[in-house]
Design a protein around this motif. Sequence first.
Motif, PDB file in Angstrom:
ATOM      1  N   LYS A 225      43.276 -30.559   3.022  1.00 28.55           N
ATOM      2  CA  LYS A 225      44.218 -31.732   3.397  1.00 28.55           C
ATOM      3  C   LYS A 225      45.560 -31.536   3.785  1.00 28.55           C
ATOM      4  O   LYS A 225      46.060 -31.976   4.892  1.00 28.55           O
ATOM      5  CB  LYS A 225      44.162 -33.056   2.448  1.00 28.55           C
ATOM      6  CG  LYS A 225      42.983 -33.795   2.321  1.00 28.55           C
ATOM      7  CD  LYS A 225      42.802 -35.006   1.305  1.00 28.55           C
ATOM      8  CE  LYS A 225      41.577 -35.500   1.204  1.00 28.55           C
ATOM      9  NZ  LYS A 225      41.686 -36.793   0.147  1.00 28.55           N
ATOM     10  N   ALA A 226      46.345 -30.613   2.877  1.00 32.25           N
ATOM     11  CA  ALA A 226      47.535 -30.139   3.042  1.00 32.25           C
ATOM     12  C   ALA A 226      47.687 -29.150   4.319  1.00 32.25           C
ATOM     13  O   ALA A 226      48.566 -29.509   5.281  1.00 32.25           O
ATOM     14  CB  ALA A 226      47.993 -29.514   1.683  1.00 32.25           C
ATOM     15  N   GLU A 227      46.749 -28.413   4.485  1.00 28.12           N
ATOM     16  CA  GLU A 227      46.749 -27.488   5.821  1.00 28.12           C
ATOM     17  C   GLU A 227      46.504 -28.156   7.022  1.00 28.12           C
ATOM     18  O   GLU A 227      47.333 -28.077   7.898  1.00 28.12           O
ATOM     19  CB  GLU A 227      45.785 -26.601   5.608  1.00 28.12           C
ATOM     20  CG  GLU A 227      45.850 -25.268   4.603  1.00 28.12           C
ATOM     21  CD  GLU A 227      44.783 -24.485   4.393  1.00 28.12           C
ATOM     22  OE1 GLU A 227      43.645 -24.707   5.048  1.00 28.12           O
ATOM     23  OE2 GLU A 227      44.872 -23.511   3.727  1.00 28.12           O
ATOM     24  N   LEU A 228      45.705 -29.493   6.954  1.00 21.59           N
ATOM     25  CA  LEU A 228      45.612 -30.111   8.069  1.00 21.59           C
ATOM     26  C   LEU A 228      46.774 -31.015   8.521  1.00 21.59           C
ATOM     27  O   LEU A 228      47.068 -31.049   9.401  1.00 21.59           O
ATOM     28  CB  LEU A 228      44.228 -31.098   7.944  1.00 21.59           C
ATOM     29  CG  LEU A 228      42.872 -30.594   7.718  1.00 21.59           C
ATOM     30  CD1 LEU A 228      41.765 -31.649   7.589  1.00 21.59           C
ATOM     31  CD2 LEU A 228      42.633 -29.832   9.148  1.00 21.59           C
ATOM     32  N   SER A 232      51.588 -26.678   4.784  1.00 25.09           N
ATOM     33  CA  SER A 232      50.777 -25.559   3.891  1.00 25.09           C
ATOM     34  C   SER A 232      51.612 -25.212   2.639  1.00 25.09           C
ATOM     35  O   SER A 232      50.911 -25.083   1.498  1.00 25.09           O
ATOM     36  CB  SER A 232      50.303 -24.376   4.699  1.00 25.09           C
ATOM     37  OG  SER A 232      51.560 -23.697   5.445  1.00 25.09           O
ATOM     38  N   GLY A 233      52.820 -25.074   2.696  1.00 26.71           N
ATOM     39  CA  GLY A 233      53.628 -24.602   1.736  1.00 26.71           C
ATOM     40  C   GLY A 233      53.888 -25.588   0.544  1.00 26.71           C
ATOM     41  O   GLY A 233      53.455 -25.190  -0.576  1.00 26.71           O
ATOM     42  N   ALA A 234      54.006 -26.871   1.151  1.00 30.89           N
ATOM     43  CA  ALA A 234      54.170 -28.020   0.004  1.00 30.89           C
ATOM     44  C   ALA A 234      52.946 -28.268  -0.561  1.00 30.89           C
ATOM     45  O   ALA A 234      52.561 -28.296  -1.897  1.00 30.89           O
ATOM     46  CB  ALA A 234      54.618 -29.182   0.707  1.00 30.89           C
ATOM     47  N   GLY A 235      51.584 -27.958   0.177  1.00 27.67           N
ATOM     48  CA  GLY A 235      50.425 -28.302  -0.459  1.00 27.67           C
ATOM     49  C   GLY A 235      50.074 -27.057  -1.233  1.00 27.67           C
ATOM     50  O   GLY A 235      49.552 -27.280  -2.453  1.00 27.67           O
ATOM     51  N   GLN A 236      50.424 -25.922  -0.918  1.00 26.15           N
ATOM     52  CA  GLN A 236      50.221 -24.638  -1.878  1.00 26.15           C
ATOM     53  C   GLN A 236      51.062 -25.025  -3.372  1.00 26.15           C
ATOM     54  O   GLN A 236      50.316 -24.696  -4.383  1.00 26.15           O
ATOM     55  CB  GLN A 236      50.403 -23.182  -1.294  1.00 26.15           C
ATOM     56  CG  GLN A 236      50.019 -22.136  -2.144  1.00 26.15           C
ATOM     57  CD  GLN A 236      48.623 -22.070  -2.200  1.00 26.15           C
ATOM     58  OE1 GLN A 236      47.909 -22.406  -1.275  1.00 26.15           O
ATOM     59  NE2 GLN A 236      48.231 -21.388  -3.235  1.00 26.15           N
TER      60      GLN A 236
END
Length: 265
Positions: A225-228, A232-236
């Motif tokens: 979901k974060a990549e979409l 991507s950094g905050a999701g990681q």
Amino acid sequence: MKRMGMIFRAKANKALDRAEDPRETLDYSYQKQLELLQKVRRGVADVATSRKRLELQLGQLQGQSTKLEDQSRKALALGREDLAREALTRRAALQQQVSDLETQHRTLQGEEEKLTLAAQRLQAKVDAFRTKKETIKATYTAAQAQTRIGEAFTGISEEMGDVGLAIQRAEDKTAQLQARAGAIDELLASGALDDPTGMAKDDLTAELDRLSGGSDVELELQRMKAELAGGSGAGQQAIEGGTGGAAGAAGQQQGQQSPHRFDKQ
């Protein structure tokens, strides 16, 4: 001994009845009738041959009788009465033989007619028996095939019975193996049996593995979901820090916004 003999005959009769094929019996009877008809025909031919031989003998004797009569006439014409008497005596003896042969000829002719009539009647009976034989054989073959088909459908034939027993044994063995495999799995899961390979797991280990697998799935879903969303950094970071990292980020963002509120005041 009498009882034993009767039992032996009964057993032998039953065995012969099982071994007997009505079609083969009918064919054998037809063959014997043909042989009998052939014998009758040979008898007719023999009688006809004898009759023909008598006819030839009669012809020869009649020829001799005629010749002796002519000789007696010539002897009388020459004045030899003694020679004429001798010729007539021989002619009389020949006439007696001719009479006997004619009697035998009539007898043989009657026998020939009787045998010919018997041969014709027997031929008609043999032909009728052959027709009936073929009809019975066809009916028996059809009934036998129908019986075998019915036995195969109902499973009571010997061949299908063996197949049915084999299928039943296979099903029983399969059910027994399935039950044994299920029982071993239950014993391994409960810890009653040890697995020397280390592949088996008890209930607690299986439950932990299930929960761990579920959390891994949730983390993977959050990362996707974060990549979409483009972060991507905050999701990681959210994936690595868990819920604590997410709370710290929210507090930092609130601290950055608070000086502006103080300036405004």
